[in-house]
Design an enzyme around this catalytic site. Structure first.
Site, PDB file in Angstrom:
ATOM      1  N   SER A  68       0.830  -1.205   0.000  1.00 36.14           N
ATOM      2  CA  SER A  68       0.000   0.000   0.000  1.00 36.14           C
ATOM      3  C   SER A  68       0.866   1.258   0.000  1.00 36.14           C
ATOM      4  O   SER A  68       1.982   1.270   0.525  1.00 36.14           O
ATOM      5  CB  SER A  68      -0.906  -0.003   1.229  1.00 36.14           C
ATOM      6  OG  SER A  68      -0.124   0.003   2.410  1.00 36.14           O
ATOM      7  N   THR A  69       0.311   2.321  -0.547  1.00 32.90           N
ATOM      8  CA  THR A  69       1.022   3.601  -0.581  1.00 32.90           C
ATOM      9  C   THR A  69       1.268   4.106   0.839  1.00 32.90           C
ATOM     10  O   THR A  69       2.330   4.635   1.148  1.00 32.90           O
ATOM     11  CB  THR A  69       0.212   4.618  -1.414  1.00 32.90           C
ATOM     12  OG1 THR A  69       0.137   4.112  -2.757  1.00 32.90           O
ATOM     13  CG2 THR A  69       0.867   5.978  -1.447  1.00 32.90           C
TER      14      THR A  69
ATOM     15  N   VAL B  67       1.743   2.361   3.728  1.00 30.60           N
ATOM     16  CA  VAL B  67       2.888   1.698   4.378  1.00 30.60           C
ATOM     17  C   VAL B  67       4.178   2.051   3.627  1.00 30.60           C
ATOM     18  O   VAL B  67       5.219   2.275   4.241  1.00 30.60           O
ATOM     19  CB  VAL B  67       2.676   0.166   4.463  1.00 30.60           C
ATOM     20  CG1 VAL B  67       3.917  -0.531   5.018  1.00 30.60           C
ATOM     21  CG2 VAL B  67       1.473  -0.159   5.333  1.00 30.60           C
ATOM     22  N   GLY B  68       4.099   2.160   2.305  1.00 33.11           N
ATOM     23  CA  GLY B  68       5.280   2.519   1.514  1.00 33.11           C
ATOM     24  C   GLY B  68       5.886   3.841   1.952  1.00 33.11           C
ATOM     25  O   GLY B  68       7.117   3.982   2.033  1.00 33.11           O
TER      26      GLY B  68
ATOM     27  N   GLU C 133       6.947  -0.242  -4.863  1.00 37.93           N
ATOM     28  CA  GLU C 133       5.902  -0.506  -5.856  1.00 37.93           C
ATOM     29  C   GLU C 133       4.582  -0.409  -5.104  1.00 37.93           C
ATOM     30  O   GLU C 133       4.275  -1.274  -4.283  1.00 37.93           O
ATOM     31  CB  GLU C 133       6.053  -1.916  -6.460  1.00 37.93           C
ATOM     32  CG  GLU C 133       7.321  -2.143  -7.247  1.00 37.93           C
ATOM     33  CD  GLU C 133       7.405  -1.360  -8.550  1.00 37.93           C
ATOM     34  OE1 GLU C 133       6.424  -0.673  -8.923  1.00 37.93           O
ATOM     35  OE2 GLU C 133       8.467  -1.428  -9.196  1.00 37.93           O
TER      36      GLU C 133
ATOM     37  N   CYS D 215      -2.277  -4.256  -8.614  1.00 34.05           N
ATOM     38  CA  CYS D 215      -1.947  -2.826  -8.606  1.00 34.05           C
ATOM     39  C   CYS D 215      -2.075  -2.228  -9.999  1.00 34.05           C
ATOM     40  O   CYS D 215      -2.233  -1.024 -10.141  1.00 34.05           O
ATOM     41  CB  CYS D 215      -0.561  -2.604  -8.023  1.00 34.05           C
ATOM     42  SG  CYS D 215       0.663  -3.727  -8.678  1.00 34.05           S
TER      43      CYS D 215
HETATM   44  P1  NAP Z   1       0.366  -3.506   3.132  1.00 33.64           P
HETATM   45  O1  NAP Z   1      -0.212  -3.363   4.487  1.00 33.64           O
HETATM   46  O2  NAP Z   1       1.091  -2.363   2.563  1.00 33.64           O
HETATM   47  O3  NAP Z   1       1.300  -4.805   3.191  1.00 33.64           O
HETATM   48  C1  NAP Z   1       2.278  -5.156   2.238  1.00 33.64           C
HETATM   49  C2  NAP Z   1       3.413  -5.848   2.948  1.00 33.64           C
HETATM   50  O4  NAP Z   1       4.036  -4.948   3.857  1.00 33.64           O
HETATM   51  C3  NAP Z   1       2.994  -7.054   3.784  1.00 33.64           C
HETATM   52  O5  NAP Z   1       4.029  -8.012   3.760  1.00 33.64           O
HETATM   53  C4  NAP Z   1       2.860  -6.443   5.153  1.00 33.64           C
HETATM   54  O6  NAP Z   1       2.960  -7.353   6.199  1.00 33.64           O
HETATM   55  C5  NAP Z   1       4.020  -5.486   5.165  1.00 33.64           C
HETATM   56  N1  NAP Z   1       3.889  -4.416   6.147  1.00 33.64           N
HETATM   57  C6  NAP Z   1       2.749  -3.905   6.695  1.00 33.64           C
HETATM   58  N2  NAP Z   1       3.047  -2.934   7.556  1.00 33.64           N
HETATM   59  C7  NAP Z   1       4.399  -2.816   7.601  1.00 33.64           C
HETATM   60  C8  NAP Z   1       5.314  -1.982   8.293  1.00 33.64           C
HETATM   61  N3  NAP Z   1       4.888  -1.058   9.166  1.00 33.64           N
HETATM   62  N4  NAP Z   1       6.633  -2.140   8.082  1.00 33.64           N
HETATM   63  C9  NAP Z   1       7.076  -3.047   7.196  1.00 33.64           C
HETATM   64  N5  NAP Z   1       6.272  -3.867   6.507  1.00 33.64           N
HETATM   65  C10 NAP Z   1       4.939  -3.744   6.687  1.00 33.64           C
HETATM   66  O7  NAP Z   1      -0.711  -3.909   2.093  1.00 33.64           O
HETATM   67  P2  NAP Z   1      -1.970  -4.858   2.376  1.00 33.64           P
HETATM   68  O8  NAP Z   1      -2.568  -4.572   3.701  1.00 33.64           O
HETATM   69  O9  NAP Z   1      -1.551  -6.224   2.090  1.00 33.64           O
HETATM   70  O10 NAP Z   1      -2.938  -4.316   1.257  1.00 33.64           O
HETATM   71  C11 NAP Z   1      -3.593  -3.075   1.463  1.00 33.64           C
HETATM   72  C12 NAP Z   1      -3.658  -2.271   0.190  1.00 33.64           C
HETATM   73  O11 NAP Z   1      -2.365  -2.124  -0.391  1.00 33.64           O
HETATM   74  C13 NAP Z   1      -4.455  -2.909  -0.905  1.00 33.64           C
HETATM   75  O12 NAP Z   1      -5.816  -2.733  -0.714  1.00 33.64           O
HETATM   76  C14 NAP Z   1      -3.899  -2.206  -2.098  1.00 33.64           C
HETATM   77  O13 NAP Z   1      -4.473  -0.937  -2.230  1.00 33.64           O
HETATM   78  C15 NAP Z   1      -2.453  -2.033  -1.787  1.00 33.64           C
HETATM   79  N6  NAP Z   1      -1.596  -3.070  -2.383  1.00 33.64           N
HETATM   80  C16 NAP Z   1      -0.841  -2.762  -3.467  1.00 33.64           C
HETATM   81  C17 NAP Z   1      -0.031  -3.731  -4.033  1.00 33.64           C
HETATM   82  C18 NAP Z   1       0.835  -3.482  -5.202  1.00 33.64           C
HETATM   83  O14 NAP Z   1       1.213  -4.439  -5.868  1.00 33.64           O
HETATM   84  N7  NAP Z   1       1.230  -2.277  -5.501  1.00 33.64           N
HETATM   85  C19 NAP Z   1       0.008  -4.996  -3.485  1.00 33.64           C
HETATM   86  C20 NAP Z   1      -0.769  -5.279  -2.366  1.00 33.64           C
HETATM   87  C21 NAP Z   1      -1.535  -4.296  -1.821  1.00 33.64           C
HETATM   88  P3  NAP Z   1       1.638  -8.043   6.823  1.00 33.64           P
HETATM   89  O15 NAP Z   1       1.402  -9.234   5.999  1.00 33.64           O
HETATM   90  O16 NAP Z   1       2.004  -8.359   8.200  1.00 33.64           O
HETATM   91  O17 NAP Z   1       0.535  -7.032   6.731  1.00 33.64           O
END
Ligand code: NAP
Ligand code: MG
Length: 438
Positions: free
Chosen positions: A191-192, A194-195, A212, A246
């Site tokens: 997600s943007t 967390v990124g 990404e 994405c």
């Molecule tokens: P996310 O929360 O950003 O998680 C992506 C990865 O980052 C997971 O492995 C997650 O671990 C990890 N993470 C979460 N918080 C972190 C932190 N504070 N420090 C380091 N790593 C961390 O994304 P999501 O919850 O899976 O999806 C939410 C939204 O993100 C989606 O609805 C979508 O909008 C977007 N997304 C975009 C892409 C893309 O390809 N660009 C891919 C997936 C999602 P955990 O498994 O423990 O949460």
């Protein structure tokens, strides 16, 4: 599944530091050979990996096979890199000047749940090829295929500790990649929100980062396009992987003169998407990843939302959501601005080329997009004007391992894949050797 603690993560990083030294000491041809063997081990395990992904993520078996094959292909592609990690000899006075592409050391790869296998490989394959070790954190919901890939690396003969898969929480394992001084780079997909926090955290050590992030990509259909094909393919440009992509073309922009005709063609195409059991070979779209995610998707389509038409879904167990088309929507509606990450698409009309470009660029995202037209000049003009990293003309294919992939604006930072990805896992070192006495 046991989750790694911060202490486990520190120990893994210490092993990675040692493994990287021995990896980097190998001859380039030996590193190349081991990466090819790794690719072949993945190839031999492809069917098993694919079925594991069906269980892991609910991906359709057809997609999962493609994803396992993608891991193999990415490894094969970058196995050529160790022997081609060229520096440059630059003409200077009084000596010889050479550049070297030095590895960063340990690279941390953080992977989301939507494409567990390919996204992992897009990080680890070029990172390993550049001489680094990798610690990889899969998403909590989808660790199984990453763990299997880690086993295959060992079976193929990669040194112990070179590619370690650490299932665990983002805030624990992922965050430690950000703060640990021995991790030289973080590759994050997700997600943007967390990124941004990863980027801020990495700034403390001026740590390298590739991001990404999300997208809200436009599928732009001009009146001169092959409308039948544009409409027949539009559902697959957004509903593939149940929209959890994405690159999903979640905004369809249609030139006003053909809007009604396009919607007439789109309806049967959407109703024709085969939604069902992901292990059935005929299935084109499976369920969503989790109950929580389905609730988030459903919240984008509240009661009274302008649903033009939608597809069907099975009634049995599973986090089902039907392919859903929203129209008419206002350009300021949240569903037209926010990433839904589910099988929901909004359609709007536009007047002319300038209007299409203006609407397409009306977003903080900039990952991908499609342009449908028979006019070559227009295809190129609009491709150049849309602020996104990956555009396709008369196609929705935007990711290939041999071409660069990444986002403009808040869709990301840096590029993965393609011929230059290995450089992103190196530092350029410049060395001057004097040949003349002072
Ligand atoms: P996310 O929360 O950003 O998680 C992506 C990865 O980052 C997971 O492995 C997650 O671990 C990890 N993470 C979460 N918080 C972190 C932190 N504070 N420090 C380091 N790593 C961390 O994304 P999501 O919850 O899976 O999806 C939410 C939204 O993100 C989606 O609805 C979508 O909008 C977007 N997304 C975009 C892409 C893309 O390809 N660009 C891919 C997936 C999602 P955990 O498994 O423990 O949460
Ligand atoms: Mg999350």
């Amino acid at each position: 599944m046991a989750m790694c603690t911060e202490d486990d993560t520190d120990q893994a990083i210490a092993r990675a530091v040692r493994a990287q030294r021995s990896w980097n000491a190998l001859a380039p041809a030996d590193r190349a050979r081991l990466l090819r063997r790794f690719a072949e081990a993945v190839d031999a395990d492809r069917e098993h990996l694919a079925w594991l992904e069906v269980q892991n993520s609910g991906h359709t078996i057809g997609n999962a096979r493609g994803e396992a094959g993608n891991v193999r292909d990415v490894l094969h592609y970058y196995s050529a890199a160790p022997e081609r990690l060229f520096g440059r000899q630059i003409p200077v006075a009084g000596g010889v000047n050479a550049t070297f592409q030095e590895p960063l050391g340990v690279v941390g790869v953080i992977v989301p749940w939507n494409f567990p296998m390919p996204i992992a490989a897009w990080g680890f394959a070029p990172a390993l090829a550049a001489g680094n070790a990798v610690v990889l954190k899969p998403a909590e919901l989808t660790p199984l295929t990453a763990i299997r890939i880690g086993e295959l690396a060992l079976e193929a003969g990669l040194p112990e500790g070179l590619l370690q898969v650490l299932p665990g929480q983002g805030a624990v394992v992922g965050q430690r990649f950000v703060t640990h001084p021995d991790v030289g780079k973080v590759v994050f997909t997700g997600s943007t929100q967390v990124g941004k926090s990863i980027m801020a955290g990495c700034s403390e050590q001026v740590k390298r980062v590739t991001l990404e992030l999300g997208g809200k990509s436009a599928n732009i259909v001009f009146a001169d396009a092959d409308l039948e094909r544009a409409a027949a393919t539009a559902p697959y440009g957004v509903f593939d992987n149940a929209g959890q992509d994405c690159c999903a073309r979640s905004r369809i922009l249609v030139q006003r003169a053909v809007y009604e005709r396009f919607m007439d063609l789109l309806e049967p195409a959407v109703r024709g998407v085969v939604v069902g059991d992901p292990s059935d070979e005929k299935t084109e779209m499976g369920p969503l990843i989790s109950a929580q995610h389905r609730a988030r998707v459903a919240a984008h389509v509240p009661d009274g939302a302008p649903v033009a038409f939608r597809g069907e879904h099975p009634s049995g167990p599973g986090f089902w959501y039907p392919p859903t088309v929203l129209a008419p929507v206002d350009l300021d509606d949240p569903v037209f601005a926010e990433e839904v990450f589910g099988p929901v698409v909004a359609v709007v009309p536009f007047d002319d080329e300038a209007d299409a470009v203006r609407i397409a660029n009306r977003t903080d995202y900039g990952l991908s997009g499609s342009i449908w037209t028979r006019d070559v000049g227009r295809a190129l003009r609009v491709s150049r004007a849309v602020q996104a990293g990956n555009l396709s003309v008369n196609s929705h294919a935007s990711v290939r391992y041999s071409t660069p992939f990444g986002g403009f604006k808040q869709s990301g930072l840096g590029r993965e894949l393609g011929p230059d990805a290995v450089d992103a896992f190196t530092e350029t070192k410049n060395v001057f050797i004097a040949t003349e006495p002072d």
